[in-house]
Design a protein around this motif. Sequence first.
Motif, PDB file in Angstrom:
ATOM      1  N   GLN A 118       0.829  -1.167   0.125  1.00 15.58           N
ATOM      2  CA  GLN A 118       0.155  -0.110   0.103  1.00 15.58           C
ATOM      3  C   GLN A 118       0.817   1.233   0.168  1.00 15.58           C
ATOM      4  O   GLN A 118       0.510   2.279  -0.575  1.00 15.58           O
ATOM      5  N   GLU A 162       1.779   2.440  -3.519  1.00 16.62           N
ATOM      6  CA  GLU A 162       0.866   3.180  -4.204  1.00 16.62           C
ATOM      7  C   GLU A 162       0.551   4.317  -3.648  1.00 16.62           C
ATOM      8  O   GLU A 162       0.299   5.397  -4.571  1.00 16.62           O
ATOM      9  N   ARG A 211       0.801   7.945  -5.852  1.00 18.98           N
ATOM     10  CA  ARG A 211      -0.415   9.087  -5.715  1.00 18.98           C
ATOM     11  C   ARG A 211       0.374  10.403  -5.351  1.00 18.98           C
ATOM     12  O   ARG A 211      -0.278  11.446  -5.860  1.00 18.98           O
ATOM     13  N   LEU A 243       0.055   4.229 -12.256  1.00 16.59           N
ATOM     14  CA  LEU A 243      -1.157   4.067 -11.231  1.00 16.59           C
ATOM     15  C   LEU A 243      -2.316   3.437 -12.328  1.00 16.59           C
ATOM     16  O   LEU A 243      -3.064   2.395 -11.960  1.00 16.59           O
ATOM     17  N   GLY A 248      -1.090   0.122 -13.201  1.00 19.98           N
ATOM     18  CA  GLY A 248      -1.257  -0.860 -11.957  1.00 19.98           C
ATOM     19  C   GLY A 248      -2.675  -1.288 -11.806  1.00 19.98           C
ATOM     20  O   GLY A 248      -3.133  -2.363 -11.293  1.00 19.98           O
TER      21      GLY A 248
END
Length: 740
Positions: free
Chosen positions: A708, A711, A715, A732, A735
């Motif tokens: 996490q 990611e 972001r 992203l 993914g």
Amino acid sequence: MQSNRPDTDIHELDTKILFKVLYTLNITRHHVVSYPSNHPIIETSATQLLSLLAQLLKLTDRIALGIARDVILVGGDVFERGNAVFRDLANGLFESGVVSLVFNQQVCLPEIVLFCQALGRKREDLIAQGGVSGILARAGVRGIEAKGIDYSAFHSTEMVRIQVAAGAGPEEPGSGLWEHFVGGLMDGTLDTSGSGYVGMDSLDPQAVAEALNRRSYRDEPDERNRPASYESNIVSFMKKLDNEEIESHFRKETLEKLGVFIGKLSPEVRKQFLSSAFRSLAARKDLVEEILANLQKETLLDVFTQIENQQIVVPQAIMTLLGQMSHQRKGDEHLRDVAAARRVSDDEIHNRLKILFREESGDQFIPDSYRESLQSVAATMPGALPQSRRIEELKGSLSTHFVENQVCAIILELIETIDPDEDQARSLSRNLMDLLIYFLETGDYRALAQAHQRLLGFDRESSPFTLPIANEALVFFSSPAIIDEVLAGLDLWGKEKHEGIRALMRQVGAPFVEPLLDRLAEEQGLTMRRFYMACLGDLKHTASQAIQVRLHDRRWYVVRNLVVLLRQINDPEVLTSIGYLVGRSHPKVHLEVLKTYLHFKDPRADRYLVKELENSDMERKLNAVRLCGVSRSPEVIRELTRILDHRGKTEDIFELKRAVLKALAEIGSPAALPAIEDVINTRALWSPVLLNRLKVEAVRSLVHYRDQRAEELLRRIAGGKGDLARLAETALLRGGEGQK
């Protein structure tokens, strides 16, 4: 006393023995050139040749062979046209200036060796010594006559250039274009009747065309290779025609002669010639246009008719040209119709082919009257008409080589199933050995592998005579001379036979290991080194011990290849033999050793990697980093992140860090994320371009972390501005697609 026995005739000789004589002569020729003069294999092959010649010379006083560039003639007939070995032999003799070869009753072993040595000399040496015949004459050779070109007919001159005729002046560029073309067209052919030969003093285009028509008529069954010879000659001719130094009037005159020549060709020869011309000149539409422009109208109409009937193969590029020409010649309606009819789209071609090859639609393309005739003929036959493919198979079953294969299978069957007496057993053994030698000489290595496999299959319950015969034959396969002969076939036969030789070595096994290792150690070419390594890899555990013994070789490149081989064998036991090489060998050897430890997932591999990562040598450190992707060791991951934290500014350091990012991405451990984030947040006044490349690699690597935090980091970067933000946004999206 004069013998009354006739000279050689191909129909009177035992063609099976003659077949072996020519094969053995070619092999002996190669052996004499390839091996030292005292090597036993030379005497072995020469003795075998002498024995075969003695068998033939019982039937005749002399064996006379005619030699052309690529064929051998016996009694005026071509012997085994198309045989690759005979073509090689003919070419070797022809290149040495030999056009006629005679063996008689007095031939002996030293004369055979001397003759083959003469064939191995350079052409300049042969010319200086009066050719092969001059060498044999001075040595007092009586059993071999090798007639060739009379070099004494050539003499030196002080003239810079030989003139065509007195007063004709010096030869200008392009004046010999047509002569070169005709010479190339007729080169390397042998006309035993003499009616198809065109002398260089008779180069009228019509005469050349008529000679080519006659030659095609006589040789029609064997014309399969003719289009290839046309293509090479056309390409060579057009290169000369493109020469900027050629005077325009010579070019025009040559093209006019070519037009007359094409016009006088028979339809069949013209079809072959123009198909080759269009195919070889597909990229030179300008030259094709010049050729067609010099054809008579009647000839051009005939050509277009042949194209329309699909007798001449025309590439699409040339068809486009023909279409353009048809528009330029408004009056020639036939030309325009033919070109338009042949312009078909790819989709239409695809649809037509689908219809044509539909199984149930075959009758649509046969006229009703012809189909009824065929059915009436078939009705009178006891069985179905044989297909052409089946006929070719039946023809092949009549070849000498096919028969020998079947005889070998029968002998092996007899050895295993019958209970022969001693004489029969001896005869079977002798015939089997003769066949094995025959397969070796003809390069049929797959037949040898099959025979070896069958011999190994004989068990103890076979007849009392089976095992001794089988054992004797198996000794043949392990004989050093035979192994040398097989390996020599790699060069003699070329790549065509490599897989067959590999299959034989895989079947025979251990006897080939040491010779292969010797060749691998000395081979300079990368392709052959890979081939030897593949062959040794086939032998696996059979080769393992011999490979390990050689690990102490002083040549690092040899040891490197041996370590690679041990890894391919896939036996963890080899690690005990290569352990001493860690840290004490050439860097490239050391790298292969590390790969081997990692391959077998040995616990020591991670310790060795950490040591390499701590090494001050940049090349060794970079090589180690590239191996780290398969490791999951926390120590290895920590050492990689330390490298990322290093503040060096050189290009080598940045290259090392990029390799670290790729290795960490392969590992995918979340423990590396803080170090990666530091790289992305770094600010520097020096080397901004290198740093930006590193940041791009860092952002791309984040998609490989199934965590996490990775990611979230992407972001945050995507919420910013600039190239990195766009790159993070793309990552992203990709993914998200991967998760779906």
